[in-house]
Design an enzyme around this catalytic site. Structure first.
Site, PDB file in Angstrom:
ATOM      1  N   CYS A  55       0.818  -1.213   0.000  1.00 25.13           N
ATOM      2  CA  CYS A  55       0.000   0.000   0.000  1.00 25.13           C
ATOM      3  C   CYS A  55       0.852   1.264   0.000  1.00 25.13           C
ATOM      4  O   CYS A  55       0.368   2.338   0.357  1.00 25.13           O
ATOM      5  CB  CYS A  55      -0.884   0.000   1.242  1.00 25.13           C
ATOM      6  SG  CYS A  55       0.096   0.026   2.744  1.00 25.13           S
ATOM      7  N   CYS A 120       2.455  -6.729  -5.829  1.00 27.79           N
ATOM      8  CA  CYS A 120       3.364  -5.932  -4.994  1.00 27.79           C
ATOM      9  C   CYS A 120       3.923  -4.752  -5.777  1.00 27.79           C
ATOM     10  O   CYS A 120       4.557  -3.869  -5.201  1.00 27.79           O
ATOM     11  CB  CYS A 120       4.524  -6.796  -4.512  1.00 27.79           C
ATOM     12  SG  CYS A 120       5.677  -7.219  -5.851  1.00 27.79           S
ATOM     13  N   SER A 361       7.211   7.554  15.342  1.00 26.96           N
ATOM     14  CA  SER A 361       7.959   8.595  16.060  1.00 26.96           C
ATOM     15  C   SER A 361       8.782   7.972  17.172  1.00 26.96           C
ATOM     16  O   SER A 361       8.470   6.883  17.675  1.00 26.96           O
ATOM     17  CB  SER A 361       6.991   9.617  16.641  1.00 26.96           C
ATOM     18  OG  SER A 361       6.177   9.003  17.616  1.00 26.96           O
ATOM     19  N   GLU A1277       7.603 -25.007 -10.632  1.00 29.46           N
ATOM     20  CA  GLU A1277       7.663 -25.505  -9.258  1.00 29.46           C
ATOM     21  C   GLU A1277       9.046 -25.988  -8.825  1.00 29.46           C
ATOM     22  O   GLU A1277       9.383 -25.955  -7.654  1.00 29.46           O
ATOM     23  CB  GLU A1277       6.716 -26.698  -9.121  1.00 29.46           C
ATOM     24  CG  GLU A1277       5.277 -26.380  -9.420  1.00 29.46           C
ATOM     25  CD  GLU A1277       4.387 -27.518  -8.991  1.00 29.46           C
ATOM     26  OE1 GLU A1277       4.472 -28.580  -9.621  1.00 29.46           O
ATOM     27  OE2 GLU A1277       3.634 -27.350  -8.028  1.00 29.46           O
TER      28      GLU A1277
HETATM   29  C1  LIG Z   1       5.237  -3.122  10.578  1.00 27.35           C
HETATM   30  C2  LIG Z   1       5.891  -2.566  11.803  1.00 27.35           C
HETATM   31  C3  LIG Z   1       7.203  -2.910  12.067  1.00 27.35           C
HETATM   32  C4  LIG Z   1       7.815  -2.407  13.204  1.00 27.35           C
HETATM   33  N1  LIG Z   1       9.087  -2.796  13.483  1.00 27.35           N
HETATM   34  C5  LIG Z   1       9.678  -2.368  14.616  1.00 27.35           C
HETATM   35  C6  LIG Z   1      10.984  -2.776  14.963  1.00 27.35           C
HETATM   36  O1  LIG Z   1      11.626  -3.535  14.227  1.00 27.35           O
HETATM   37  N2  LIG Z   1      11.512  -2.335  16.124  1.00 27.35           N
HETATM   38  C7  LIG Z   1      10.840  -1.486  16.953  1.00 27.35           C
HETATM   39  O2  LIG Z   1      11.374  -1.092  17.970  1.00 27.35           O
HETATM   40  N3  LIG Z   1       9.609  -1.088  16.644  1.00 27.35           N
HETATM   41  C8  LIG Z   1       9.018  -1.499  15.520  1.00 27.35           C
HETATM   42  N4  LIG Z   1       7.747  -1.104  15.225  1.00 27.35           N
HETATM   43  C9  LIG Z   1       7.054  -0.274  16.198  1.00 27.35           C
HETATM   44  C10 LIG Z   1       7.171   1.195  15.895  1.00 27.35           C
HETATM   45  O3  LIG Z   1       8.483   1.629  15.987  1.00 27.35           O
HETATM   46  C11 LIG Z   1       6.337   1.945  16.906  1.00 27.35           C
HETATM   47  O4  LIG Z   1       5.015   1.551  16.716  1.00 27.35           O
HETATM   48  C12 LIG Z   1       6.447   3.423  16.703  1.00 27.35           C
HETATM   49  O5  LIG Z   1       7.705   3.896  17.021  1.00 27.35           O
HETATM   50  C13 LIG Z   1       5.411   4.158  17.498  1.00 27.35           C
HETATM   51  O6  LIG Z   1       5.414   5.498  17.078  1.00 27.35           O
HETATM   52  P1  LIG Z   1       4.115   6.187  16.486  1.00 27.35           P
HETATM   53  O7  LIG Z   1       4.445   7.583  16.265  1.00 27.35           O
HETATM   54  O8  LIG Z   1       3.627   5.466  15.315  1.00 27.35           O
HETATM   55  O9  LIG Z   1       3.148   5.978  17.707  1.00 27.35           O
HETATM   56  P2  LIG Z   1       1.580   5.996  17.730  1.00 27.35           P
HETATM   57  O10 LIG Z   1       1.043   4.708  17.250  1.00 27.35           O
HETATM   58  O11 LIG Z   1       1.076   7.209  17.091  1.00 27.35           O
HETATM   59  O12 LIG Z   1       1.376   6.085  19.302  1.00 27.35           O
HETATM   60  C14 LIG Z   1       1.807   5.025  20.118  1.00 27.35           C
HETATM   61  C15 LIG Z   1       1.609   5.345  21.597  1.00 27.35           C
HETATM   62  O13 LIG Z   1       2.524   6.334  22.005  1.00 27.35           O
HETATM   63  C16 LIG Z   1       1.846   7.415  22.633  1.00 27.35           C
HETATM   64  N5  LIG Z   1       2.584   8.618  22.316  1.00 27.35           N
HETATM   65  C17 LIG Z   1       3.118   8.920  21.112  1.00 27.35           C
HETATM   66  N6  LIG Z   1       3.797  10.069  21.225  1.00 27.35           N
HETATM   67  C18 LIG Z   1       3.680  10.488  22.499  1.00 27.35           C
HETATM   68  C19 LIG Z   1       4.169  11.598  23.198  1.00 27.35           C
HETATM   69  N7  LIG Z   1       4.934  12.505  22.641  1.00 27.35           N
HETATM   70  N8  LIG Z   1       3.832  11.711  24.503  1.00 27.35           N
HETATM   71  C20 LIG Z   1       3.055  10.792  25.101  1.00 27.35           C
HETATM   72  N9  LIG Z   1       2.587   9.725  24.478  1.00 27.35           N
HETATM   73  C21 LIG Z   1       2.902   9.555  23.197  1.00 27.35           C
HETATM   74  C22 LIG Z   1       0.453   7.365  22.085  1.00 27.35           C
HETATM   75  O14 LIG Z   1      -0.453   7.936  22.991  1.00 27.35           O
HETATM   76  C23 LIG Z   1       0.237   5.869  21.929  1.00 27.35           C
HETATM   77  O15 LIG Z   1      -0.151   5.331  23.143  1.00 27.35           O
HETATM   78  C24 LIG Z   1       7.105  -1.555  14.088  1.00 27.35           C
HETATM   79  C25 LIG Z   1       5.791  -1.205  13.806  1.00 27.35           C
HETATM   80  C26 LIG Z   1       5.182  -1.708  12.673  1.00 27.35           C
HETATM   81  C27 LIG Z   1       3.765  -1.346  12.386  1.00 27.35           C
HETATM   82  S1  FES Z   2       4.021 -10.412  -5.192  1.00 29.09           S
HETATM   83 FE1  FES Z   2       5.553  -9.414  -6.335  1.00 29.09          FE
HETATM   84  S2  FES Z   2       5.004  -9.909  -8.352  1.00 29.09           S
HETATM   85 FE2  FES Z   2       3.625 -11.083  -7.175  1.00 29.09          FE
HETATM   86  S1  FES Z   3       1.658  -2.605   4.581  1.00 27.57           S
HETATM   87 FE1  FES Z   3      -0.216  -1.755   4.101  1.00 27.57          FE
HETATM   88  S2  FES Z   3      -1.280  -3.359   3.234  1.00 27.57           S
HETATM   89 FE2  FES Z   3       0.517  -4.318   3.935  1.00 27.57          FE
END
Ligand SMILES: Cc1cc2nc3c(=O)[nH]c(=O)nc-3n(C[C@H](O)[C@H](O)[C@H](O)COP(=O)(O)OP(=O)(O)OC[C@H]3O[C@@H](n4cnc5c(N)ncnc54)[C@H](O)[C@@H]3O)c2cc1C
Ligand code: FES
Ligand code: FES
Length: 1344
Positions: A55, A120, A361, A1277
């Site tokens: 996506c 993809c 973040s 395959e």
């Molecule tokens: C596909 C995927 C892969 C990932 N891989 C990794 C990885 O390899 N290693 C790893 O460490 N992490 C990984 N993560 C996690 C990711 O790093 C955290 O979800 C991310 O850092 C959270 O930040 P955000 O801004 O998206 O938080 P949000 O989802 O926006 O918020 C998360 C929480 O933090 C709180 N919050 C955010 N900012 C503040 C603030 N300033 N003050 C108070 N509360 C706050 C919010 O209230 C909420 O509770 C992965 C996530 C995904 C979806």
């Molecule tokens: S998933 Fe990449 S071409 Fe099918």
């Molecule tokens: S990462 Fe968004 S559909 Fe898989």
């Protein structure tokens, strides 16, 4: 708050067009908005959780302060619409189109064969496009990082990388054999391997695409950032924005004071920044927040400030921004001061994918309190300081063990906001390290990670301060406080190392039932990490202290390997194939590397998949309700609450099925009284929208009564004798042979299952036509006729009322042959009951739960052999976990037994197989159909014999290879094995096997903690269906008056290039350009009684039918060609039409009667075999279990390839699936039979980092197959089997590691060979320290 009563208008741009949304709903993500509201369906849904990259879109934002536009890629599935105020979104449709002009990124991925199913591809294109917008000439390292968040299940990534590498500046490849590291030719020089065979054959070619005529990148053609948005941002007096949905209010304050005010008013409201934690929690765990605060415009939260002591980062800084800041700082500031920065960069480079890092973040990562956060351990170990503010107060606290108070919980007060994080500079005598081990190197959460810091008393090696934090060892980030305290004032020497390990093990000891399982492994990692830290620090001390000061603390040279990282470069390689004969006409496309027919449409997002089809008038949505119990009686189904929800229309149960509630000899389509697995389909809910249907399905209450027995694992099935059937093959006189052999051995191996993980999840659209009970069904199935039959049967109508249409499938790999028909029937029943068009589109988690996958196998064997390595007698008993219904389990088992000989002639062989009935979702067809499991068993006893005889595995393989023209398989099929031997020898030679083996041995001698391994193995695979009636196919050729041709046939296009090959064939036969022929879809309405598109056999079958149709047509045109020999195709067609000659022809192919008599163990009529050989080299980190795929060479006998680009693409893609199967893809089930691994976050398929740095594929030259069209072979395959060479290369490396500990005997290595398997097999002083788990309670996961 009264000022929040009025909702703002959300204004943003999509592909240069302004979008004004009056009713922006905070719960709506960008992906469904693009796809459904704006009808921009190029952006795909693959997982909904940020894990697959399908996506990916680009967001551009204007920074008023910096007066700069920033472009970054994001996952649209996790991007709340409301975050887009003032932003410009660019999707794949926005950068180019086949109607206007395509973008160079789109052109190159298409022409370089970087798309197969194409699902993809838009995501890949957008990741690359964003990279180019930020850096028109990126480095290969940047390319690698930018693709880490994009998964592809088809291609094996190499062609995608090759396409995109053409944008990069410096290539590390010399192209001509210079000193470049990644170039196969350059590498060959370095490692002493031969390059002779690579460019030897005059008739061989290695150019799959021409880069010379690629369009250049032209910045001036890109969409500009809308000036209106710039003005809007400039003018925007910083005001609060409010959006209101049905259930949720979104407030985006612009000032810190207001944010604090809001936080005091709504203390429970989360601060949504990147939504990468809140989003998945809402989607997958049902979290709900009536108010959400989005602080993106609060500048204090994004500030970056260097002070005399360190760096203060605003909490809302994205991880990408943080990384950029730290990278710059480490380049500019004295090294000594940036230890902590460097450690953070190390983690940030592999944390998530680029899209996640752009969204997530720093503050969010910390406050999410995830026990596997990669940042918290290092931030805590290095005394970072958090600045917290609320309306009432401002305070600073250390990020330490007191901050994490429980799973996902921190010491932050509800009304507090994390304002900034202070990261101090490091100083002399302070050393910092980070470690992580995940199930995949990139874009995977850590299994265990750690941040460690030690500070020494000046000019000494006496510890002044030690801090160690671990992730993945408990519900929170864990501090090894006691251990650290006890080691203060200790000298950094070997005694300390031992004591530290003991203390760590004592202090951090989760119970054996701890969530996540693998407790022994995780504990081993903690001390292995410490050992690495110990050595790294010691090395630094050696640079700072004198020899006397360091007396007694030395690092033996061989042990330095513990510190070296396993760096992985971008894959590249050579692809060799036979050129077409010199006299072949240029317009004849057979044998040419023709681009996939839909490649440009894949790359522009124009290719339409089932769920891209616009809604029909009155369309409703179906969501399935599945069983939460593995074996139970259904006591009641209570849908009262569900049916009362707004928008909900009806429930569909077994009682609603007007015809037969059954498919073939399998279980009911909708369970009536009993469920036999978690994921069994009980009923469905139809509603006006997906969201309503989903909410209502969750509200259906099912009461169960558990039933006995609960049979989940193969061991359970053996114990309960729970079998669907048994098969046996026997050759020679096994018992007598065992009497005569020198030695005997016994062993066993377990091979885990595999999820298909096609990128397009199951989706179906049923449209009732309103007349005569007719229905039309768009159903991306590999088996349209089965879907038609089952739907007709369930509705009680004849098949002639049901038309199944398949335009294209977004990947299938065997997973869309069987169960999709059941789902089609349920959707059709819903359409029948409601009289409306019904759509079903499974979410990734549902798809993985319901549909089953590759069969887990257990193989037990006894082998009789001579001490010179000849294997005389083998007895294997294997068990296949079939799940709760028969599906194709018996056929899979049969295929496994028939091919278990692999490439070896074993004179006395007894193979017995049991198809086990268990309470898991039924397993089904999967690419190579049981054979990968079979050869993994075979190679296990081969390596055991080699080890017992003191011979190399390759020697034992060679000794036992089939040889000669007249060989017999275990089911007594005669075959000519000569090409197999040629492939074997070519592979040994082109891989420089023998030279490299010497280099590897040398490497292993010099390195205690890194080991390399190599394995070469033969490949042999029978092609064809052993069910006689499936060996047939039909085609229909329609020629129109203007000369244009419409072709259809019975096969479906799922990325394997079948339609492309069919067009090549038709073009060759009719002698007209491919562009004059169109292939629109597969439909039961045009070609009836189709055989499933499977078993690598569809080109053979349908190609012959297409050829026959063409020839019939040519016969009809012959008189007109004769009369007008100088005429054109159009002339002849027109003339034929005027003369009332039918211009529609059918073609039919009746294949051989292939069958097997299991009583006699004899097959008749096997079509032919694919032969090949594969050689893989790996390197393992003995301390963490990590491994790196260094190089794989494959030589495959593909006959005379119709399309080498397609065939090589299939080989590389299949190999990558095999690599996944054998090394990383691990399905985990609870002891109650619940699948834990239901998405890319938990289940890891290979990503770009997993592909061998060198991947060389060579199609055997001069091979002709008399049994298939144009002497080709069905190749799709076979190369899955080649993945097995990686498993045994790892085993070779582990064996070297075990020898260091004096262990020379055989050992079992199960599949998949995950980091856990590798680490725990490399027995050493650290594994010995960890007590073996005595299960105190039920384990977290079971091996099925
Ligand atoms: C596909 C995927 C892969 C990932 N891989 C990794 C990885 O390899 N290693 C790893 O460490 N992490 C990984 N993560 C996690 C990711 O790093 C955290 O979800 C991310 O850092 C959270 O930040 P955000 O801004 O998206 O938080 P949000 O989802 O926006 O918020 C998360 C929480 O933090 C709180 N919050 C955010 N900012 C503040 C603030 N300033 N003050 C108070 N509360 C706050 C919010 O209230 C909420 O509770 C992965 C996530 C995904 C979806
Ligand atoms: S998933 Fe990449 S071409 Fe099918
Ligand atoms: S990462 Fe968004 S559909 Fe898989």
């Amino acid at each position: 708050m009264s000022q929040h009563n009025i909702a703002d208008e959300l204004v943003f741009f999509v592909n240069g067009r302004k979008v004004r949304e009056q009713n922006a709903d905070p719960e709506t993500m960008l992906l469904p908005y693009l796809r459904r509201t704006l009808r921009q369906t190029g952006t795909k849904y693959g997982c909904g959780g940020g894990g697959c990259g399908a996506c990916t879109v680009m967001i551009s934002k204007y920074n008023v302060l910096e007066k700069k536009i920033f472009h970054f890629s994001v996952n649209a599935c996790l991007t709340p619409l409301c975050t887009l105020y003032g932003a410009a979104v660019t999707t794949v449709e926005g950068i180019g189109s086949s109607r206007t002009s395509i973008h160079p990124v789109q052109e190159r991925i298409a022409k370089a064969h970087g798309s197969q199913c194409g699902f993809c591809t838009p995501g890949m294109v957008m990741s690359m496009y964003t990279l180019l917008r930020n850096n028109p000439t990126p480095s290969t390292a940047q390319l690698q990082q930018n693709l880490a968040g994009n998964l592809c299940r088809c291609t094996g990534y190499r062609p995608i990388v090759d396409a995109f590498r053409t944008f990069c500046t410096a290539t590390t490849c010399c192209q001509k054999g210079g000193p470049g590291v990644s170039c196969p030719l350059g590498k060959a020089e370095q490692d002493g391997s031969s390059t002779e065979s690579m460019g030897r054959d005059q008739d061989m070619c290695s150019q799959l695409f021409k880069a010379d005529d690629f369009l250049p990148v032209d910045d001036s053609q890109e969409l500009i950032f809308p000036p209106e948005l710039m003005l809007m941002d400039e003018k925007l007096e910083k005001r609060t924005l409010v959006f209101r949905g049905e259930r949720v209010m979104w407030i985006a304050p612009a000032k810190l004071e207001e944010l604090l005010e809001l936080k005091s008013q709504y203390p429970k409201a989360p601060l949504l920044v990147g939504n990468t934690n809140i989003g998945p929690n809402m989607k997958f765990k049902g979290a709900f927040h009536p108010v959400m605060i989005h602080p993106a415009n609060v500048s204090e939260l994004s500030s970056v400030q260097f002070t005399d002591e360190g760096l203060r980062l605003g909490a809302a800084c994205s991880l990408s921004h943080m990384k950029d800041v730290l990278v710059k700082a480490t380049a500019e500031i004295a090294k000594e001061k940036t230890e902590i920065f460097q450690a953070l960069v190390e983690q940030l480079c592999v944390l998530g994918g680029e899209q996640i890092r752009n969204m997530a973040s720093l503050g969010g990562n910390i406050v999410s309190g995830s026990p596997t956060s990669d940042l918290n351990p290092i931030l805590a170990a290095t005394n970072c300081i958090l600045e917290l503010v609320s309306k009432e107060r401002r305070r600073k606290i250390h990020l330490d063990e007191n901050f994490f108070v429980g799973f996902g919980k921190t010491a932050l007060m509800p009304e507090e906001v994390l304002l900034s994080i202070f990261i101090p500079y490091s100083r002399k005598w302070q050393f910092v390290s980070v470690f992580r081990q995940a199930s995949r190197r990139e874009n995977a959460f850590s299994i265990v990670n750690s941040g460690m810091q030690v500070v020494f008393k000046d000019e000494t090696r006496v510890i002044a301060e030690l801090r160690m934090f671990f992730g993945g060892m408990g519900p929170t980030t864990v501090c090894a406080k006691r251990c650290c305290k006890e080691l203060i004032n200790r000298s950094w020497d070997e005694d300390l190392l031992n004591q530290a390990c003991e203390l760590l093990l004592d202090e951090i000891s989760p119970p054996s039932s701890a969530p996540g399982g693998s407790v022994e492994f995780r504990r081993t990692l903690t001390i292995s990490f410490f050992y690495k830290f110990y050595l790294r620090v010691l090395q630094r001390l050696q640079q700072l202290l004198s020899k006397e000061d360091l007396f007694g603390a030395d690092i033996p040279e061989r042990h330095r390997s513990a510190m070296l990282p396993l760096l992985v470069g971008l894959p590249r390689g050579l692809q060799k194939f036979q050129q077409v004969p010199w006299d072949q006409l240029p317009e004849d496309q057979v044998g040419q590397p023709v681009m996939h027919l839909s490649a440009v449409k894949h790359a522009t997002g124009e290719a339409i998949y089932c769920d891209d089809i616009p809604s029909q008038e009155g369309e409703i949505f179906l969501v399935l309700v599945t069983s939460s119990r593995a074996h139970a009686k259904i006591v009641s189904i209570d849908a009262v609450e569900a049916l009362h929800l707004p928008g909900v229309l009806d429930i569909i149960t077994a009682q609603d099925v007007p015809g037969e509630n059954k498919m073939l000899d399998m279980n009911e389509i909708l369970c009536e009284s009993e469920v036999t697995c978690v994921g069994d389909i009980i009923c469905g809910i139809v509603a006006n929208s997906r969201v309503c249907a989903k909410t209502a399905a969750a509200a259906v209450k099912i009461t169960y009564e558990d039933l006995e027995p609960l049979v989940l694992t193969l061991e359970d099935a053996i114990q309960h004798k729970s079998f669907y059937g048994e098969r046996k093959l026997e050759n020679g006189n096994v018992d007598a042979a065992f009497e005569k052999v020198d030695q005997q051995l016994e062993g066993q191996i377990h091979i885990g299952g595999q999820e298909h993980f096609y990128m397009e999840t199951h989706s179906i659209l049923v449209i009732p036509k309103g007349e005569d009970g007719e229905i039309e069904m768009v159903c991306p199935t590999q088996n349209p006729t089965l879907a038609q039959t089952v739907v007709a049967g369930s509705l009680g109508i004849p098949s002639n009322r049901v038309t199944v249409r398949v335009k294209r499938i977004g990947g299938a790999f065997g997973g869309k042959v069987m169960k999709i028909s059941k789902m089609a029937a349920i959707t059709a029943v819903a359409a029948h009951k409601t009289g409306r068009s019904v759509r079903l589109a499974l979410e990734r988690g549902e798809d993985m739960l319901i549909t089953g996958g590759r069969h887990p196998f257990l193989g037990r064997y006894k082998v009789g052999y001579m001490t010179d390595g000849r294997i005389i007698a083998v007895e294997v008993t294997c068990y296949a976990n079939g799940g709760n219904e028969l599906d194709v389990t018996l056929e899979v088992l049969e295929n496994a037994l028939m091919n278990m000989d692999s490439g070896y002639h074993i004179p006395h062989l007894r193979l017995t197989g049991f198809a086990c009935r268990t309470n898991l979702p039924s397993n089904t067809a999967f690419r190579a159909f049981g054979q990968p499991q079979a050869i993994a068993i075979t190679e296990s006893w081969i390596t055991d014999v080699a080890s017992k005889c003191g011979l190399s595995a390759e020697k034992v393989r060679e000794i036992n290879l089939y040889r000669g023209e007249e060989c017999y398989t275990p089911c007594k099929t005669i075959f000519d094995s000569r090409n197999q031997l040629i492939c074997w020898n070519e592979c040994l030679k082109s891989a420089s096997y023998h030279n490299r083996k010497i280099v590897i041995e040398e490497f292993n001698k010099l390195n205690r903690w890194k080991k390399r391994g190599i394995s070469v193995m033969p490949l042999k695979k029978a092609v064809g269906f052993v069910i006689p009636f499936l060996n047939q196919a039909g085609a229909l050729l329609l020629v129109y008056e203007d000369g244009s041709v419409l072709l259809t046939h019975g096969g479906t296009e799922m990325g394997q290039g079948l339609h492309t090959k069919m067009l090549q064939i038709a073009s060759h036969e009719l002698k007209i350009p491919m562009s004059a022929i169109h292939l629109n879809e597969t439909s039961t309405g045009t070609v009836p009684n189709t055989s499933p598109t499977a078993a690598s056999f569809s080109t053979d079958l349908n190609g012959m039918a297409v050829k026959a149709a063409c020839q019939t047509l040519l016969q009809r045109l012959k008189p007109f060609m004769h009369d007008n020999p100088k005429g054109t195709w159009k002339d002849w067609v027109k003339e034929a039409f005027r003369n009332k000659v039918s211009l529609s022809t059918t073609g039919f192919f009746k294949g051989k009667d292939v069958s097997i008599d299991w009583e006699k163990g004899e097959a008749t009529g096997i079509m032919y075999f694919i032969f090949g050989a594969a050689c893989s080299e790996v390197e393992i980190d003995c301390l963490t279990g990590d491994h790196k795929n260094i190089r794989t060479d494959m030589v495959i006998d593909a006959g005379s390839s119709i399309n080498p680009a397609v065939d090589i693409g299939q080989i590389e893609g299949a190999f990558t699936q095999g690599l996944g199967l054998f090394t990383m893809e691990e399905l985990k089930y609870s002891p109650k039979g619940v699948l834990y691994t239901r998405g890319p976050t938990q289940y890891k398929i290979p990503a770009v980092c997993d592909i061998p740095e060198q991947l060389n594929v060579s199609l055997l030259s001069g091979s002709k197959n008399p049994n298939a069209i144009y002497h080709s072979k069905g190749i799709s395959e076979s190369a899955v089997l080649a993945g097995c060479s990686v498993l045994y290369a790892i085993k070779d490396a582990i064996a070297a590691a075990r020898r260091e500990s004096g262990l020379t005997g055989n050992f079992t290595l199960n599949s998949p060979c995950t980091p856990e398997q590798i680490r725990m097999a490399c027995i050493d002083q650290f594994t010995e320290m960890v007590p073996v788990n005595v299960p105190e309670s039920t384990p977290w996961a079971i091996i099925v």
